[in-house]
Design a protein around this motif. Structure first.
Motif, short mmCIF file in Angstrom:
data_model
loop_
_atom_site.label_atom_id
_atom_site.label_comp_id
_atom_site.label_asym_id
_atom_site.label_seq_id
_atom_site.Cartn_x
_atom_site.Cartn_y
_atom_site.Cartn_z
N GLY A 266 69.47 177.94 37.81
CA GLY A 266 68.62 177.53 36.59
C GLY A 266 68.62 178.62 35.49
N ILE A 267 68.20 178.05 34.20
CA ILE A 267 68.15 178.92 33.14
C ILE A 267 67.19 178.17 32.26
CG2 ILE A 267 70.19 178.01 31.94
CD1 ILE A 267 70.60 180.94 30.89
N THR B 177 70.66 187.51 30.95
CA THR B 177 69.10 186.83 31.00
C THR B 177 68.27 188.34 31.50
OG1 THR B 177 69.79 184.75 31.65
CG2 THR B 177 67.69 185.35 32.38
N ARG B 178 68.71 188.97 32.23
CA ARG B 178 67.93 190.24 32.78
C ARG B 178 67.69 191.02 31.56
NH1 ARG B 178 70.89 189.18 37.11
NH2 ARG B 178 72.48 190.55 36.63
N GLU C 122 64.27 192.25 30.07
CA GLU C 122 63.67 193.59 29.97
C GLU C 122 63.08 193.84 28.60
OE1 GLU C 122 67.16 195.76 31.45
OE2 GLU C 122 66.84 195.05 33.30
N LYS C 123 64.13 193.45 27.45
CA LYS C 123 63.62 193.46 26.35
C LYS C 123 62.28 192.87 25.81
CE LYS C 123 68.36 193.80 24.12
NZ LYS C 123 69.25 193.14 23.01
N LEU D 220 63.05 187.59 19.12
CA LEU D 220 63.56 187.56 20.43
C LEU D 220 63.43 186.40 21.21
CD1 LEU D 220 65.33 189.62 22.05
CD2 LEU D 220 63.17 190.35 23.04
N LEU D 221 62.25 185.94 21.25
CA LEU D 221 61.90 184.57 21.71
C LEU D 221 62.78 183.46 21.22
CD1 LEU D 221 58.39 185.21 22.55
CD2 LEU D 221 60.18 185.16 23.99
N ALA D 222 62.92 183.45 19.87
CA ALA D 222 63.47 182.34 19.00
C ALA D 222 64.87 182.38 19.41
CB ALA D 222 63.28 182.64 17.62
N GLN D 223 65.56 183.80 19.34
CA GLN D 223 67.05 183.78 19.89
C GLN D 223 67.24 183.36 21.15
OE1 GLN D 223 67.62 188.02 19.31
NE2 GLN D 223 68.76 187.79 17.37
N ARG D 224 66.41 183.39 22.26
CA ARG D 224 66.78 182.97 23.64
C ARG D 224 67.24 181.43 23.48
NH1 ARG D 224 68.78 184.30 28.46
NH2 ARG D 224 67.55 182.81 29.91
N SER D 225 66.63 180.72 22.61
CA SER D 225 67.20 179.25 22.64
C SER D 225 68.50 179.18 22.54
CB SER D 225 66.30 178.29 21.74
OG SER D 225 66.87 177.22 21.74
#
Length: 129
Positions: free
Chosen positions: A39-40, A69-70, A74-75, A101-106
């Protein structure tokens, strides 16, 4: 100045769908057993990857995505810890960095999933808003 404070938040999907393309001929393998679950997700969406056939290339891709993902986690954790100890303008800059950073995750999740297309697996997306 008007402020809004969220006191409680309920996280749930409003839509689920098969993310990867499947054809009638794929029924031969996808009705069979799942050999691995993976999962991701990002801030709003969760993806279950149901692997029906493993091979070295797929396992390496999953390993690479796991490492990415790790690093992301961590960031985020580092920025959140730094925010706990900050105030004022410095805090605002760190908050903006965390939001970015959260926006880049998508996009990171989208890129990761696209690397899985073509393998014998089914990706179920649970999407929220």
């Amino acid at each position: 100045m008007t402020k809004v404070r969220i006191l409680e938040m309920i996280d749930f999907g409003y839509s689920s769908m098969v993310v990867n393309s499947l054809e009638k001929k794929d029924e031969k393998w996808f009705i069979g057993p799942v050999v691995r679950y993976w999962g991701i997700g990002d801030e709003l969406n969760l993806f279950h990857v149901l692997v029906h056939k493993e091979n070295y290339k797929l396992l390496q891709i999953l390993k690479d995505i796991g490492a990415e993902t790790r690093i992301y986690q961590e960031k985020v954790e580092k920025l959140e810890n730094e925010l706990d100890e900050m105030e004022g303008a410095d805090r605002v800059l760190k908050e903006e960095g965390l939001e970015h950073l959260l926006a880049q995750r998508s996009q990171q999740v989208s890129d990761a999933l696209s690397r899985l297309f073509g393998f014998k697996l089914v990706i179920i997306g649970y999407l929220s808003c």
